[in-house]
Design an enzyme around this catalytic site. Structure first.
Site, PDB file in Angstrom:
ATOM      1  N   HIS A   1       9.890  29.363  12.777  1.00  0.00           N
ATOM      2  CA  HIS A   1       9.183  30.229  13.730  1.00  0.00           C
ATOM      3  C   HIS A   1       8.357  29.402  14.698  1.00  0.00           C
ATOM      4  O   HIS A   1       7.467  29.926  15.360  1.00  0.00           O
ATOM      5  CB  HIS A   1       8.295  31.219  12.966  1.00  0.00           C
ATOM      6  CG  HIS A   1       9.105  32.109  12.072  1.00  0.00           C
ATOM      7  ND1 HIS A   1       9.483  33.384  12.444  1.00  0.00           N
ATOM      8  CD2 HIS A   1       9.665  31.885  10.861  1.00  0.00           C
ATOM      9  CE1 HIS A   1      10.218  33.915  11.464  1.00  0.00           C
ATOM     10  NE2 HIS A   1      10.348  33.020  10.502  1.00  0.00           N
TER      11      HIS A   1
ATOM     12  N   GLY B   1       0.813  -1.220   0.000  1.00  0.00           N
ATOM     13  CA  GLY B   1       0.000   0.000   0.000  1.00  0.00           C
ATOM     14  C   GLY B   1       0.842   1.264   0.000  1.00  0.00           C
ATOM     15  O   GLY B   1       0.640   2.179  -0.803  1.00  0.00           O
ATOM     16  N   ARG B   2       1.837   1.338   0.898  1.00  0.00           N
ATOM     17  CA  ARG B   2       2.627   2.573   1.013  1.00  0.00           C
ATOM     18  C   ARG B   2       3.666   2.712  -0.100  1.00  0.00           C
ATOM     19  O   ARG B   2       4.406   3.682  -0.131  1.00  0.00           O
ATOM     20  CB  ARG B   2       3.256   2.672   2.393  1.00  0.00           C
ATOM     21  CG  ARG B   2       4.115   1.490   2.792  1.00  0.00           C
ATOM     22  CD  ARG B   2       4.483   1.567   4.271  1.00  0.00           C
ATOM     23  NE  ARG B   2       5.124   0.352   4.753  1.00  0.00           N
ATOM     24  CZ  ARG B   2       4.478  -0.740   5.139  1.00  0.00           C
ATOM     25  NH1 ARG B   2       3.162  -0.805   5.063  1.00  0.00           N
ATOM     26  NH2 ARG B   2       5.140  -1.796   5.591  1.00  0.00           N
TER      27      ARG B   2
HETATM   28  C1  G6Q Z   1       0.170   0.535   3.608  1.00  0.00           C
HETATM   29  C2  G6Q Z   1      -0.890  -0.052   4.376  1.00  0.00           C
HETATM   30  C3  G6Q Z   1      -2.118   0.817   4.545  1.00  0.00           C
HETATM   31  C4  G6Q Z   1      -3.112   0.725   3.422  1.00  0.00           C
HETATM   32  C5  G6Q Z   1      -4.431   1.310   3.905  1.00  0.00           C
HETATM   33  C6  G6Q Z   1      -5.489   1.285   2.837  1.00  0.00           C
HETATM   34  O1  G6Q Z   1       1.204  -0.009   3.326  1.00  0.00           O
HETATM   35  O2  G6Q Z   1      -1.174  -1.291   3.866  1.00  0.00           O
HETATM   36  O3  G6Q Z   1      -1.823   2.156   4.756  1.00  0.00           O
HETATM   37  O4  G6Q Z   1      -2.637   1.385   2.292  1.00  0.00           O
HETATM   38  O5  G6Q Z   1      -4.852   0.627   5.032  1.00  0.00           O
HETATM   39  O6  G6Q Z   1      -5.732   0.002   2.422  1.00  0.00           O
HETATM   40  P1  G6Q Z   1      -6.576  -0.293   1.133  1.00  0.00           P
HETATM   41  O7  G6Q Z   1      -5.868   0.301  -0.025  1.00  0.00           O
HETATM   42  O8  G6Q Z   1      -6.701  -1.768   1.039  1.00  0.00           O
HETATM   43  O9  G6Q Z   1      -7.905   0.376   1.339  1.00  0.00           O
END
Ligand code: G6Q
Length: 545
Positions: free
Chosen positions: A382, A265-266
């Site tokens: 600041h 995901g990330r």
């Molecule tokens: C990232 C994680 C997490 C994921 C979110 C959204 O590496 O897995 O941040 O991206 O939980 O998940 P979905 O894309 O499955 O909705």
């Protein structure tokens, strides 16, 4: 690995002792070549790491550590599509999404370059059509607003990039990001928008994430209420690996853009998750963004460790975390458009290396990922820089700076640059007692006042920073910068021996939220919870009434 990680990390301590006695300002005075010695480039990006608590033996020890943990071998394994995400039994291959070469890229024996190109082609077709008005809403109106609904990896990357590339966006096509389950987020985003001209993109790898599904349902109801149920298909697209769930939601098959489980995901901003970026800045710019990342991949793959930016930055982070015990790391872009960069990196870094067991499940006996935080300069100056300069914690900093701005507004950029360079200089130099006294004397301050003020006006200095400088914040440079940090996280995860690609730590809260919801809604009793949770629930119900 014969020697334990802890003893490898402990070896760094002897260098710390030496450097404790020789602050950076002394080292700069002794070595006129220090900048040259401790700077390196990847394409157009320069990393100046000379303002760190390092000398040659330290750097040698750090590269030795990288070799002792077989960084090069693990990098090879990742690129070969091995399942280095062992707890989820997956390859880690987001690099395949931005690959620009002509060789096959195999994952589990299958060349993925064809499917990757197919999705890119579909993204191009769709983003071009939304931008040109060839694809319109149900009533024939052109889309003026696109709302990406997603969270975590399905939000932070595209949201950060869209903001960073604002000079490439169009005023008549706005892209918004809704992530929080807090109804305020979607409510305030929808305020003033016209359903006829609004397109929703539901971005969810799993298509089950509660926040995203809740926001998507609200968006769907908003369209259906204004334009009728039949209009939903014209106002929605989806980005997901769960094609069936997208279809069940009512999304047309040619508006579902897929990706794969080897994209975390990330690390998914390079995948179909980047569609809102392509709509905002145009597909050509999205491709330049991918190309920039590919160039950094090649740098990371092919450059020897001693000149390799992600390796150097990763090892310096290990040096501060494990030999000096510094627990946080600040990322301070002197670039207003990178105002979400630190938030993005927080996920990339902290979700990846915020781990306390090794790959084989043993508790670590050393520190792992630092707390990552930051805000753009000069605003931070600041606010919290006081603590960075004079506080009791030492906070290693990354400064980011473009040589050219996008706008012609002198003297803004020159002032921005001067401030950025001044901060790293001030952190390194500090201000000694003698310097403070001399300064106050020159101002004609009397003796007693000098005595009282001196301790307050002294700066310890010797505070570390890297500076990343690049010509301009273009899509290509941004792609390279993000990939640089991705690989830095990989380097550190390898040194610490953790799995940087899972995130089990986010699960418990999700489970408990599910269990608590009926109690919050008053449909069940909370007897099975601790007294604090019960007390808070009771107070919630009282206040709500
Ligand atoms: C990232 C994680 C997490 C994921 C979110 C959204 O590496 O897995 O941040 O991206 O939980 O998940 P979905 O894309 O499955 O909705």
């Amino acid at each position: 690995m014969a020697t334990s990680r802890k003893s490898l990390l402990n070896k760094l301590m002897k260098h710390r002792k030496r450097l404790d006695e020789q602050p950076m300002r002394v080292q700069f005075a002794l070595d006129p070549n220090r900048f040259k010695r401790y700077s390196a480039s990847a394409g157009d990006i320069l990393l100046d790491y000379s303002k760190n608590r390092i000398d040659e033996p330290t750097m040698e020890a750090l590269f030795e550590l990288a070799r002792a943990v077989d960084l090069e071998g693990r990098r090879k394994d990742m690129w070969a599509g091995k399942h280095i995400n062992s707890t989820e039994d997956r390859a880690v291959m987001h690099m395949a999404l931005r690959y620009q070469g002509d060789k096959p890229v195999k994952i589990d024996g299958v060349d993925v370059t064809g499917p990757v190109q197919d999705v890119l082609k579909a993204m191009k077709g769709f983003s071009d059509a939304v931008r040109s008005g060839a694809i319109r809403g149900a009533t024939g109106e052109q889309f003026t607003d696109v709302i990406n609904i997603g969270i975590g990896g399905s939000d932070l990357g595209p949201a950060m990039v869209t903001l960073a590339l604002a000079p490439y966006t169009r005023a008549d096509l706005r892209v918004h990001y809704v992530s929080n389950v807090d109804g305020a987020h979607i409510h305030d985003t929808l305020k003033g928008l016209d359903p006829k001209k609004t397109l929703f993109i539901v971005a969810s790898k799993t298509f089950t994430t509660d926040e995203t599904m809740t926001n998507a349902a609200t968006g769907r109801a908003w369209i259906a209420k204004a334009l009728g149920e039949a209009a939903v298909a014209d106002h929605f697209a989806a980005l997901s690996t769960n094609l069936k769930a997208c279809a069940d939601f009512g999304i047309k098959s040619d508006r579902i853009f897929g990706f794969w489980d080897w994209v975390g995901g990330r690390y998914s901003v390079w995948s179909a998750i980047g569609l809102p970026i392509a709509i905002a800045v145009g597909f050509e710019n999205f491709q330049a963004f991918l190309k920039g990342a590919y160039e950094m991949d090649q740098h990371f793959l092919k450059t020897k460790l001693e000149k390799n930016l992600p390796v150097i930055m990763g090892l310096l982070g290990v040096w501060y975390r494990n030999a000096w015990g510094f627990s946080t790391h600040a990322v301070l872009p002197y670039d207003q458009r990178l105002s979400r960069f630190a938030a993005y990196l927080q996920q990339q870094d902290m979700e990846s290396n915020g781990k306390s067991v090794t790959l084989d499940g043993k508790p670590v006996d050393y520190s792992t990922g630092p707390i990552v935080w930051g805000e753009p300069g000069t605003n931070g100056q600041h606010a919290f820089y006081q603590l960075i300069h004079q506080g009791t914690d030492v906070i290693p900093v990354d400064f980011l700076l473009a040589a050219q701005p996008h706008e012609t507004l002198p003297p803004h950029h020159a002032k921005l640059v001067a401030n950025c360079l001044a901060q790293s200089e001030a952190l390194m130099l500090g201000k000694s007692k003698d310097e403070v006294i001399a300064e106050l004397k020159a101002q004609g301050v009397d003796k007693d006042k000098i005595k009282a003020l001196t301790p307050h006006k002294m700066f310890p200095g010797n505070r570390p920073s890297n500076t990343l400088m690049y010509p301009k914040l273009t899509p290509e440079i941004l792609g390279s910068l993000i990939a640089l940090y991705e690989h830095k996280v990989f380097v550190q995860g390898t040194v610490w021996g953790v799995n940087s690609y899972d995130q089990w730590g986010v699960e418990l809260g999700k489970q408990l939220a599910k269990a608590l919801l009926p109690k919050v809604e008053g449909a069940a009793k909370a007897d099975d919870h601790d007294s604090s949770t019960r007390g808070l629930l009771a107070q919630y119900h009282r206040l709500k009434a």
